[in-house]
Design an enzyme around this catalytic site. Structure first.
Site, mmCIF file in Angstrom:
data_model
loop_
_atom_site.group_PDB
_atom_site.id
_atom_site.type_symbol
_atom_site.label_atom_id
_atom_site.label_comp_id
_atom_site.label_asym_id
_atom_site.label_seq_id
_atom_site.Cartn_x
_atom_site.Cartn_y
_atom_site.Cartn_z
ATOM 1 N N PRO A 38 0.824 -1.214 0.000
ATOM 2 C CA PRO A 38 0.000 0.000 0.000
ATOM 3 C C PRO A 38 0.858 1.265 0.000
ATOM 4 C CG PRO A 38 0.041 -0.974 2.209
ATOM 5 C CD PRO A 38 0.748 -1.933 1.291
ATOM 6 N N ASP A 39 0.330 2.346 -0.607
ATOM 7 C CA ASP A 39 1.009 3.633 -0.411
ATOM 8 C C ASP A 39 0.516 4.218 0.912
ATOM 9 O OD1 ASP A 39 -1.477 4.706 -0.984
ATOM 10 O OD2 ASP A 39 -0.879 5.675 -2.852
ATOM 11 N N PHE A 40 0.755 5.478 1.156
ATOM 12 C CA PHE A 40 0.401 6.051 2.452
ATOM 13 C C PHE A 40 -0.898 6.851 2.410
ATOM 14 C CE2 PHE A 40 4.887 5.251 2.428
ATOM 15 C CZ PHE A 40 5.085 4.638 3.655
ATOM 16 N N ARG A 41 -1.054 7.674 1.372
ATOM 17 C CA ARG A 41 -2.112 8.678 1.416
ATOM 18 C C ARG A 41 -3.252 8.475 0.433
ATOM 19 N NH1 ARG A 41 2.698 10.630 2.457
ATOM 20 N NH2 ARG A 41 3.018 11.569 4.509
ATOM 21 N N ASN A 112 11.021 5.253 -0.748
ATOM 22 C CA ASN A 112 10.493 3.945 -0.362
ATOM 23 C C ASN A 112 11.481 3.192 0.517
ATOM 24 O OD1 ASN A 112 8.408 4.719 -1.943
ATOM 25 N ND2 ASN A 112 8.914 3.394 -3.668
ATOM 26 N N ASP A 114 11.095 -0.139 0.911
ATOM 27 C CA ASP A 114 10.850 -1.552 0.596
ATOM 28 C C ASP A 114 12.033 -2.229 -0.092
ATOM 29 O OD1 ASP A 114 10.673 -0.548 -2.041
ATOM 30 O OD2 ASP A 114 8.482 -0.513 -1.996
ATOM 31 N N HIS A 131 14.528 7.884 2.930
ATOM 32 C CA HIS A 131 13.907 7.570 4.212
ATOM 33 C C HIS A 131 14.431 6.250 4.785
ATOM 34 C CE1 HIS A 131 10.300 10.375 3.103
ATOM 35 N NE2 HIS A 131 11.379 11.033 3.452
#
Ligand code: OAD
Ligand code: ZN
Length: 312
Positions: A38-41, A112, A114, A131
Protein backbone atom coordinates in the site's frame (compact mmCIF):
# COMPACT_ATOMS: atom_id res chain seq x y z
CA UNK A 1 8.16 26.88 -10.40
CA UNK A 2 7.27 28.21 -13.84
CA UNK A 3 6.90 25.68 -16.64
CA UNK A 4 9.40 25.59 -19.48
CA UNK A 5 7.70 26.41 -22.80
CA UNK A 6 9.15 23.64 -24.96
CA UNK A 7 7.95 20.56 -23.12
CA UNK A 8 4.30 19.61 -23.06
CA UNK A 9 3.34 16.32 -24.67
CA UNK A 10 4.16 12.67 -24.11
CA UNK A 11 6.31 12.79 -27.24
CA UNK A 12 8.28 15.66 -25.72
CA UNK A 13 8.79 13.35 -22.72
CA UNK A 14 10.03 10.57 -25.00
CA UNK A 15 12.42 12.96 -26.74
CA UNK A 16 13.75 14.16 -23.38
CA UNK A 17 14.27 10.56 -22.29
CA UNK A 18 16.21 9.70 -25.42
CA UNK A 19 18.37 12.82 -25.29
CA UNK A 20 19.07 12.95 -21.58
CA UNK A 21 22.27 11.63 -20.04
CA UNK A 22 21.83 12.39 -16.35
CA UNK A 23 18.34 11.67 -15.12
CA UNK A 24 17.21 12.12 -11.54
CA UNK A 25 14.32 9.80 -10.78
CA UNK A 26 12.47 10.72 -7.60
CA UNK A 27 10.13 7.97 -6.44
CA UNK A 28 7.47 7.32 -3.83
CA UNK A 29 5.16 4.60 -2.65
CA UNK A 30 3.06 4.71 -5.84
CA UNK A 31 5.66 2.70 -7.75
CA UNK A 32 5.15 -0.33 -5.49
CA UNK A 33 1.34 -0.39 -5.18
CA UNK A 34 1.02 -2.70 -8.20
CA UNK A 35 3.01 -5.24 -6.17
CA UNK A 36 0.43 -5.15 -3.41
CA UNK A 37 2.33 -2.81 -1.10
CA UNK A 38 0.00 0.00 0.00
CA UNK A 39 1.01 3.63 -0.41
CA UNK A 40 0.40 6.05 2.45
CA UNK A 41 -2.11 8.68 1.42
CA UNK A 42 -4.41 7.19 -1.23
CA UNK A 43 -7.92 7.69 0.04
CA UNK A 44 -9.21 4.17 0.72
CA UNK A 45 -6.21 1.97 0.05
CA UNK A 46 -3.38 3.96 1.64
CA UNK A 47 -1.84 2.79 4.92
CA UNK A 48 -2.88 5.95 6.75
CA UNK A 49 -6.57 5.33 5.98
CA UNK A 50 -6.31 1.97 7.70
CA UNK A 51 -4.90 3.04 11.03
CA UNK A 52 -7.97 4.42 12.77
CA UNK A 53 -7.97 1.47 15.18
CA UNK A 54 -4.66 2.66 16.61
CA UNK A 55 -6.40 5.71 18.06
CA UNK A 56 -3.68 8.15 17.00
CA UNK A 57 -4.53 11.80 16.50
CA UNK A 58 -2.63 11.65 13.20
CA UNK A 59 -1.82 8.32 11.52
CA UNK A 60 1.62 9.66 10.59
CA UNK A 61 2.46 9.22 14.27
CA UNK A 62 3.22 5.54 13.58
CA UNK A 63 6.42 6.87 12.00
CA UNK A 64 7.06 9.51 14.67
CA UNK A 65 10.28 8.95 16.56
CA UNK A 66 8.88 10.34 19.82
CA UNK A 67 5.90 8.02 19.67
CA UNK A 68 8.24 5.14 18.86
CA UNK A 69 10.40 5.85 21.90
CA UNK A 70 7.28 6.00 24.06
CA UNK A 71 5.64 2.87 22.67
CA UNK A 72 7.39 0.94 19.88
CA UNK A 73 4.57 -1.61 19.73
CA UNK A 74 2.44 0.89 17.77
CA UNK A 75 4.92 0.87 14.90
CA UNK A 76 5.47 -2.89 15.09
CA UNK A 77 1.73 -3.53 14.97
CA UNK A 78 1.75 -2.25 11.37
CA UNK A 79 5.34 -2.88 10.28
CA UNK A 80 4.49 -6.33 8.98
CA UNK A 81 2.14 -4.73 6.44
CA UNK A 82 4.91 -2.68 4.84
CA UNK A 83 7.69 -5.23 5.11
CA UNK A 84 9.30 -6.18 1.81
CA UNK A 85 8.97 -9.89 1.32
CA UNK A 86 9.20 -11.43 -2.11
CA UNK A 87 11.83 -10.54 -4.65
CA UNK A 88 9.54 -9.02 -7.23
CA UNK A 89 9.51 -5.61 -8.91
CA UNK A 90 7.17 -3.54 -11.02
CA UNK A 91 7.60 -2.24 -14.58
CA UNK A 92 8.36 1.13 -13.02
CA UNK A 93 11.28 -0.34 -11.06
CA UNK A 94 12.29 -1.99 -14.32
CA UNK A 95 12.17 1.42 -15.99
CA UNK A 96 14.67 2.83 -13.49
CA UNK A 97 16.94 -0.16 -14.15
CA UNK A 98 16.59 0.45 -17.88
CA UNK A 99 17.76 4.05 -17.43
CA UNK A 100 20.73 2.65 -15.53
CA UNK A 101 21.48 0.14 -18.31
CA UNK A 102 21.41 2.96 -20.85
CA UNK A 103 23.87 4.95 -18.75
CA UNK A 104 21.29 7.67 -18.14
CA UNK A 105 20.52 7.22 -14.46
CA UNK A 106 22.21 9.90 -12.38
CA UNK A 107 20.43 9.02 -9.13
CA UNK A 108 17.21 7.40 -8.00
CA UNK A 109 16.13 9.30 -4.91
CA UNK A 110 13.60 6.95 -3.37
CA UNK A 111 11.40 7.61 -0.39
CA UNK A 112 10.49 3.94 -0.36
CA UNK A 113 11.71 1.69 2.39
CA UNK A 114 10.85 -1.55 0.60
CA UNK A 115 14.28 -2.04 -1.05
CA UNK A 116 12.57 -3.17 -4.26
CA UNK A 117 14.89 -1.09 -6.46
CA UNK A 118 17.56 -3.67 -5.62
CA UNK A 119 15.31 -6.52 -6.83
CA UNK A 120 15.21 -4.83 -10.22
CA UNK A 121 18.99 -4.60 -10.27
CA UNK A 122 19.38 -0.88 -9.63
CA UNK A 123 22.87 -0.58 -8.15
CA UNK A 124 23.28 0.74 -4.60
CA UNK A 125 25.57 3.51 -5.85
CA UNK A 126 22.74 4.83 -8.03
CA UNK A 127 20.20 4.96 -5.20
CA UNK A 128 19.69 7.33 -2.31
CA UNK A 129 17.23 5.83 0.15
CA UNK A 130 15.99 9.15 1.46
CA UNK A 131 13.91 7.57 4.21
CA UNK A 132 16.28 4.70 4.93
CA UNK A 133 15.08 1.12 4.61
CA UNK A 134 14.36 -2.16 6.35
CA UNK A 135 17.72 -3.50 5.12
CA UNK A 136 19.32 -2.92 8.53
CA UNK A 137 18.13 -2.26 12.07
CA UNK A 138 19.78 -0.57 15.06
CA UNK A 139 19.30 -0.98 18.80
CA UNK A 140 17.90 2.21 20.31
CA UNK A 141 19.93 1.61 23.48
CA UNK A 142 23.39 0.36 22.50
CA UNK A 143 23.33 1.10 18.74
CA UNK A 144 24.14 -2.51 17.87
CA UNK A 145 23.34 -2.97 14.17
CA UNK A 146 21.97 -6.08 12.50
CA UNK A 147 20.88 -7.05 9.03
CA UNK A 148 17.17 -6.45 8.50
CA UNK A 149 16.36 -10.12 7.94
CA UNK A 150 17.55 -10.87 11.46
CA UNK A 151 14.39 -9.25 12.84
CA UNK A 152 11.94 -9.98 10.00
CA UNK A 153 10.60 -13.02 11.85
CA UNK A 154 9.73 -10.94 14.90
CA UNK A 155 8.26 -8.19 12.74
CA UNK A 156 6.11 -10.63 10.80
CA UNK A 157 4.82 -12.01 14.08
CA UNK A 158 3.89 -8.47 15.15
CA UNK A 159 6.38 -8.55 18.04
CA UNK A 160 8.74 -5.84 19.23
CA UNK A 161 12.22 -7.13 18.34
CA UNK A 162 14.79 -6.78 21.12
CA UNK A 163 18.54 -6.40 21.00
CA UNK A 164 20.63 -9.54 21.49
CA UNK A 165 23.75 -7.54 22.31
CA UNK A 166 21.91 -5.78 25.16
CA UNK A 167 20.49 -9.10 26.31
CA UNK A 168 23.94 -10.67 26.51
CA UNK A 169 25.25 -7.78 28.61
CA UNK A 170 22.26 -8.02 30.93
CA UNK A 171 22.66 -11.76 31.32
CA UNK A 172 26.39 -11.43 32.01
CA UNK A 173 25.66 -8.65 34.50
CA UNK A 174 23.05 -10.66 36.29
CA UNK A 175 25.65 -13.28 37.09
CA UNK A 176 27.67 -10.72 39.02
CA UNK A 177 26.52 -10.10 42.60
CA UNK A 178 26.30 -6.34 42.10
CA UNK A 179 24.17 -6.79 39.01
CA UNK A 180 20.95 -6.56 40.92
CA UNK A 181 21.87 -3.26 42.42
CA UNK A 182 22.31 -1.31 39.23
CA UNK A 183 20.15 1.72 39.36
CA UNK A 184 19.25 4.66 37.24
CA UNK A 185 22.39 6.61 36.52
CA UNK A 186 20.53 9.85 37.12
CA UNK A 187 20.31 8.90 40.77
CA UNK A 188 24.06 8.85 41.10
CA UNK A 189 25.52 6.77 43.92
CA UNK A 190 24.96 3.18 44.88
CA UNK A 191 22.67 1.73 47.47
CA UNK A 192 23.52 -1.49 49.18
CA UNK A 193 21.51 -4.68 49.06
CA UNK A 194 19.67 -3.82 52.29
CA UNK A 195 18.44 -0.54 50.98
CA UNK A 196 17.41 -2.21 47.76
CA UNK A 197 15.27 -4.65 49.67
CA UNK A 198 13.87 -2.02 52.01
CA UNK A 199 13.05 0.43 49.35
CA UNK A 200 9.34 0.87 48.83
CA UNK A 201 10.00 3.15 45.88
CA UNK A 202 10.60 0.46 43.33
CA UNK A 203 10.57 2.90 40.43
CA UNK A 204 13.90 4.11 41.68
CA UNK A 205 15.42 0.97 40.27
CA UNK A 206 15.85 0.21 36.64
CA UNK A 207 14.97 -3.31 35.73
CA UNK A 208 17.44 -3.91 32.96
CA UNK A 209 15.73 -4.59 29.64
CA UNK A 210 17.28 -4.98 26.21
CA UNK A 211 16.87 -2.10 23.77
CA UNK A 212 14.36 -2.25 20.95
CA UNK A 213 15.68 -2.94 17.46
CA UNK A 214 14.49 -0.09 15.24
CA UNK A 215 14.58 -0.66 11.49
CA UNK A 216 16.82 1.98 9.92
CA UNK A 217 13.96 3.85 8.31
CA UNK A 218 13.78 7.59 8.80
CA UNK A 219 10.98 8.50 11.16
CA UNK A 220 9.39 11.92 11.40
CA UNK A 221 11.65 13.83 13.77
CA UNK A 222 14.80 12.10 12.51
CA UNK A 223 17.37 13.41 10.06
CA UNK A 224 17.60 12.09 6.55
CA UNK A 225 20.80 10.26 5.68
CA UNK A 226 23.63 12.78 5.09
CA UNK A 227 24.08 11.44 1.59
CA UNK A 228 20.73 12.92 0.54
CA UNK A 229 21.74 16.58 0.82
CA UNK A 230 25.38 15.98 0.04
CA UNK A 231 24.76 14.22 -3.26
CA UNK A 232 21.84 16.39 -4.35
CA UNK A 233 23.42 19.76 -3.71
CA UNK A 234 27.10 19.08 -4.22
CA UNK A 235 26.99 16.60 -7.05
CA UNK A 236 23.73 15.98 -8.89
CA UNK A 237 22.55 19.57 -9.04
CA UNK A 238 25.36 20.44 -11.45
CA UNK A 239 24.88 17.42 -13.69
CA UNK A 240 21.17 16.71 -13.92
CA UNK A 241 19.52 17.21 -17.31
CA UNK A 242 16.10 15.63 -16.68
CA UNK A 243 13.96 15.07 -13.60
CA UNK A 244 11.28 12.37 -13.45
CA UNK A 245 9.10 12.24 -10.35
CA UNK A 246 7.03 9.06 -10.02
CA UNK A 247 4.32 7.90 -7.59
CA UNK A 248 4.75 10.37 -4.79
CA UNK A 249 2.33 12.94 -3.38
CA UNK A 250 5.31 15.19 -2.53
CA UNK A 251 3.79 15.95 0.86
CA UNK A 252 6.82 15.18 3.01
CA UNK A 253 9.76 17.58 3.33
CA UNK A 254 12.61 17.75 2.59
CA UNK A 255 12.16 15.35 -0.35
CA UNK A 256 9.16 17.38 -1.50
CA UNK A 257 11.51 20.32 -1.98
CA UNK A 258 13.80 18.53 -4.41
CA UNK A 259 12.04 19.69 -7.62
CA UNK A 260 12.25 23.30 -6.43
CA UNK A 261 15.93 23.04 -5.50
CA UNK A 262 17.06 21.88 -8.95
CA UNK A 263 18.03 24.38 -11.67
CA UNK A 264 15.03 26.05 -13.26
CA UNK A 265 16.00 25.26 -16.84
CA UNK A 266 16.01 21.49 -16.25
CA UNK A 267 12.80 19.86 -17.50
CA UNK A 268 10.68 17.98 -14.99
CA UNK A 269 8.18 15.20 -15.68
CA UNK A 270 5.57 14.01 -13.19
CA UNK A 271 4.06 10.53 -13.40
CA UNK A 272 1.34 9.62 -10.92
CA UNK A 273 -2.34 8.90 -10.52
CA UNK A 274 -2.99 12.14 -8.70
CA UNK A 275 -1.79 15.55 -9.87
CA UNK A 276 0.09 17.83 -7.49
CA UNK A 277 -0.68 21.50 -7.60
CA UNK A 278 2.10 23.00 -5.51
CA UNK A 279 4.96 22.26 -7.93
CA UNK A 280 4.84 23.19 -11.60
CA UNK A 281 5.97 20.20 -13.61
CA UNK A 282 6.58 20.66 -17.31
CA UNK A 283 4.86 17.45 -18.31
CA UNK A 284 2.22 15.68 -16.20
CA UNK A 285 1.62 12.09 -17.25
CA UNK A 286 -1.28 11.12 -15.07
CA UNK A 287 -2.28 7.51 -14.65
CA UNK A 288 -0.96 4.18 -13.51
CA UNK A 289 2.82 4.60 -13.52
CA UNK A 290 3.46 1.09 -14.88
CA UNK A 291 1.24 1.89 -17.86
CA UNK A 292 2.83 5.29 -18.39
CA UNK A 293 6.44 4.06 -18.33
CA UNK A 294 5.54 1.13 -20.58
CA UNK A 295 4.10 3.55 -23.11
CA UNK A 296 7.13 5.84 -22.86
CA UNK A 297 9.41 2.88 -23.51
CA UNK A 298 7.26 1.64 -26.38
CA UNK A 299 7.46 5.04 -28.04
CA UNK A 300 11.20 5.27 -27.36
CA UNK A 301 11.70 1.81 -28.82
CA UNK A 302 13.07 0.51 -25.51
CA UNK A 303 12.55 -3.03 -24.22
CA UNK A 304 11.14 -2.82 -20.70
CA UNK A 305 11.46 -5.79 -18.35
CA UNK A 306 9.58 -6.50 -15.17
CA UNK A 307 8.83 -9.25 -12.69
CA UNK A 308 5.44 -8.89 -11.12
CA UNK A 309 5.88 -12.40 -9.84
CA UNK A 310 8.84 -13.18 -7.57
CA UNK A 311 12.24 -13.47 -9.25
CA UNK A 312 13.28 -16.44 -7.11
P1 OAD B 1 1.91 8.85 -0.79
O1 OAD B 1 0.97 7.77 -0.41
O2 OAD B 1 1.80 10.12 -0.07
O3 OAD B 1 1.74 9.16 -2.35
C1 OAD B 1 1.70 8.14 -3.31
C2 OAD B 1 1.30 8.74 -4.64
O4 OAD B 1 1.38 7.74 -5.63
C3 OAD B 1 -0.13 9.27 -4.65
O5 OAD B 1 -0.13 10.48 -5.34
C4 OAD B 1 -0.91 8.18 -5.41
O6 OAD B 1 -1.99 8.72 -6.16
C5 OAD B 1 0.15 7.69 -6.34
N1 OAD B 1 -0.02 6.29 -6.77
C6 OAD B 1 -0.37 5.20 -6.04
N2 OAD B 1 -0.35 4.09 -6.78
C7 OAD B 1 0.01 4.48 -8.05
C8 OAD B 1 0.20 3.80 -9.28
N3 OAD B 1 0.05 2.46 -9.40
N4 OAD B 1 0.56 4.53 -10.35
C9 OAD B 1 0.73 5.87 -10.27
N5 OAD B 1 0.56 6.57 -9.13
C10 OAD B 1 0.22 5.88 -8.03
O7 OAD B 1 3.37 8.21 -0.70
P2 OAD B 1 4.77 8.99 -0.71
O8 OAD B 1 4.68 10.25 -1.47
O9 OAD B 1 5.80 8.01 -1.09
O10 OAD B 1 7.61 8.42 5.03
O11 OAD B 1 4.93 9.33 0.82
C11 OAD B 1 6.07 10.01 1.26
C12 OAD B 1 6.45 9.60 2.67
O12 OAD B 1 5.34 9.73 3.53
C13 OAD B 1 6.82 8.14 2.80
O13 OAD B 1 8.17 7.89 2.48
C14 OAD B 1 6.56 7.86 4.24
C15 OAD B 1 5.27 8.60 4.41
O14 OAD B 1 5.03 9.07 5.68
C16 OAD B 1 7.97 7.81 6.19
O15 OAD B 1 7.44 6.81 6.57
C17 OAD B 1 9.07 8.45 6.95
ZN1 ZN C 1 21.32 -3.07 22.36
Amino acid sequence: RRKLPDYNTIDDAVRLLRESKNVIVLTGAGISTSLGIPDFRSKDTGLYSKLEHLGLSDPQEVFDIHVFREDPSIFFSIAKDILPTEKKYSPTHGFIKLLQDKGKLLTNYTQNIDNIEANAGVLPENIVQCHGSFATATCVKCEHKVSGDAIFGEIKAGNVPECNACRQIIEADALKPQGLKRKRSSNGGQKDRKEFEDSSDEEDYEIPTPGVMKPDITFFGEDLPDEFGRRLIHHDRELVDLVIVIGTSLKVAPVAEVPGILPRDIPQIYISRTPVSHTGFDIDLLGDCDVVVSELCRRAGWDLKHHMIPVD
